[in-house]
Design an enzyme around this catalytic site. Structure first.
Site, short mmCIF file in Angstrom:
data_model
loop_
_atom_site.label_atom_id
_atom_site.label_comp_id
_atom_site.label_asym_id
_atom_site.label_seq_id
_atom_site.Cartn_x
_atom_site.Cartn_y
_atom_site.Cartn_z
N HIS A 162 -3.38 -5.22 -0.07
CA HIS A 162 -2.84 -5.78 1.18
C HIS A 162 -2.85 -7.31 1.11
O HIS A 162 -3.84 -7.95 1.50
CB HIS A 162 -3.68 -5.31 2.37
CG HIS A 162 -3.49 -3.88 2.72
ND1 HIS A 162 -2.62 -3.45 3.70
CD2 HIS A 162 -4.07 -2.75 2.22
CE1 HIS A 162 -2.66 -2.13 3.79
NE2 HIS A 162 -3.53 -1.68 2.90
N CYS A 221 0.84 -1.20 0.00
CA CYS A 221 0.00 0.00 0.00
C CYS A 221 0.88 1.25 0.00
O CYS A 221 1.47 1.60 -1.01
CB CYS A 221 -0.97 -0.04 1.16
SG CYS A 221 -2.37 1.10 0.96
N GLU A 239 -1.42 -9.43 2.94
CA GLU A 239 -1.34 -10.10 4.24
C GLU A 239 -2.69 -10.59 4.73
O GLU A 239 -2.75 -11.54 5.52
CB GLU A 239 -0.73 -9.16 5.28
CG GLU A 239 -1.57 -7.96 5.68
CD GLU A 239 -1.36 -6.73 4.82
OE1 GLU A 239 -1.66 -5.62 5.28
OE2 GLU A 239 -0.90 -6.89 3.68
#
Length: 519
Positions: free
Chosen positions: A474, A347, A476
């Site tokens: 993102h 990001c 993750e």
């Protein structure tokens, strides 16, 4: 939610923003949740007020009881019957976590709703598990049961009697402590679980199984006693304990004072570290400590931050908001690019990488993001046109979005093992200026992933660098134990010197598959 107070904001596929606990549930249960799985006081009151405005309560006085409590029960029952991930049929069990502390004013309507709910569905369809802390006081190390006794007493005075106690402690509960709690809390000794500190989180389901938690819950809910298969969990827990060779990752962030601010990033790194058989060591670097101003204010910390950056095997720059530490993140990206150090930006970590490239390769010295310098002469990062500039809450580009790969000849495509598109979760309101993309690409910054319009940059790689990859999304949030995020896996592979062999193996597998399909 402030990352300093509550940790990260976890983003769901449907764009819901939730507490980090939902991330834990997604990772542990390997399911995809939605915004309705996150129930808050604000949502309930808004729901009841909207119904009142529509005239659904005409002639009635709208009160906390029964209208708020009924709305909570209805919400729980509706979500409990919804099938996650589009699977057939409703789930067998729905886990409801009532956060906070017993007696807090914020949770009182929810406690009352659950008190009523047990009669609504029948006691055989509810299992209350009370989580409590068993502290150790004094040099003798005595485990104290009074906090648990008092919290259970308060809970019972509100109409809820726990079926089980889950006791957090630094060491396993002593037998006499279990007996004492069973006596004063009116819970069978066999239903008191010792959730003591363990070497890694994957041991927790194992110690719960050893104490018969699964059998006790199934018995209370009158469900068939099916055997629990935790072979993969056991293997993962033991593998993590056995790792000795270390890999050092520098985390250059601005919320380094609370690691929960980057919980999903830490988990994704952990998943990838297990996959490459390395013991993960995260070196936290406060981004502002890399900036020249920090040298004048605290030279020792400044030199320590740069020494840490130099010594690590890979660099990760996660997301964030606000101006503080941005120049430090840009310097970290510059160091990684110039010294061919493995780099992963997420990001804001992608945006600072693009800004750094524009400044040092395109020689646009004043290049910046309009988020931090609205009057910059070279706006590399700009506000997305569809996002509101006046309403900041819940107006970002959120949730799962499709990224189209522009070429298969890139690291990203090989890591994802995809040829056309990938789907990842987003949370941002600024983007790479599409008017400058051609200039950046001609200088060697490859935008190998774009959105379905082709105008929004999603993945960037640096030509000729062993591993310099950054994403606007993102990754993750979708990493799982046993199935790590591809870009996090790439960072760990590059940081351990194994990326080339992995990519070669991936390429050979792809060629073999293509040959098989052709035949």
């Amino acid at each position: 939610m402030s990352p300093f107070e509550h940790g990260e904001v976890f983003v769901l596929d449907d764009g819901g923003e939730a507490d980090l606990d939902l991330g834990n549930y997604e990772r542990f249960m390997d399911i995809t949740l939605g915004k309705d799985n996150n129930l808050t006081t604000g949502k309930i009151y808004q729901h009841v007020i909207e119904r009142e405005r529509k005239g659904e309560y005409l002639g009635k006085t709208v009160q906390v009881v029964p209208h708020i409590t009924d709305a909570i029960q209805d919400w729980i029952e509706r979500v409990a019957h919804a099938s996650p991930d589009g699977r057939d049929g409703p789930p067998d069990v729905c886990i409801v976590e009532l956060g906070g502390t017993v007696g807090d004013i914020e949770s009182m309507p929810f406690v009352e709703a659950l008190r009523q709910f047990q009669f609504r569905v029948g006691s055989e369809n509810v299992c209350f598990v009370h989580v409590s802390l068993v502290p150790v006081l004094g040099v003798v190390g005595e485990q104290k049961t009074k906090p648990t006794q008092h919290s259970v007493q308060t809970l019972r005075s509100l109409g809820l009697s726990p079926n089980m106690l889950a006791c957090r402690s630094s060491e396993p509960l002593e037998g006499s402590v279990r007996d004492k709690m069973a006596l004063f809390c009116q819970v069978p000794t066999s239903h008191i679980l010792s959730l003591h500190d363990v070497s890694n989180i994957w041991h927790v389901p194992l110690i719960m199984q050893q104490q018969g938690a699964d059998r006790a819950i199934l018995k209370q809910l009158q469900l068939p006693l099916t055997p629990l298969n935790l072979v993969d969990w056991r293997r993962r827990a033991l593998n993590w304990d056995s790792l000795t060779e270390e890999v050092y990752i520098a985390m250059v962030g601005k919320y380094t004072g609370l690691s929960d601010s980057y919980l999903s990033v830490i988990k994704a790194l952990t998943h990838a570290a297990i996959a490459v058989h390395r013991k993960l060591v995260i070196r936290w670097i406060e981004a502002s400590m890399l900036e020249p101003e920090a040298e004048a204010e605290n030279k020792d910390k400044y030199e320590e931050a740069w020494q840490t950056l130099h010594s690590c095997d890979g660099i990760l720059v996660p997301g964030g908001f606000g101006n503080r530490g941005v120049e430090g993140k840009i310097l970290a990206a510059s160091f990684a690019r110039k010294h061919r150090k493995p780099y992963l930006g997420i990001c804001l970590g992608m945006q600072v990488a693009v800004i750094e490239f524009a400044r040092n390769v395109l020689k646009l010295e004043d290049a910046h993001s309009t988020e931090f310098e609205p009057a910059t002469p070279h706006p590399i990062i700009v506000f997305m046109p569809e996002v509101s500039k006046t309403h900041l809450g819940g107006t970002m580009r959120l949730g799962a979005r499709t990224t189209l790969l522009q070429t298969v000849d890139c690291i990203s495509a090989k890591l994802y093992r995809k040829e056309t598109h990938i789907i990842e979760r987003h949370r941002h309101r600024y983007e790479v200026n599409p008017e400058l993309v051609n200039d950046l690409e001609e200088a060697g910054l490859r935008f190998v992933g774009k959105d379905d319009t082709g105008k929004r940059m999603e993945i960037v790689e640096v030509t000729g660098h062993p591993f310099f990859l950054a994403t606007q999304y993102h990754p993750e949030f979708k990493s799982r134990p046993g199935n790590p995020s591809p870009v996090f896996l790439g960072l760990l592979l590059a940081s351990t010197g194994n990326l080339d062999s992995y990519m070669q193996g991936t390429s050979e597998k792809s060629n073999a598959t293509m040959q098989h399909d052709t035949q």
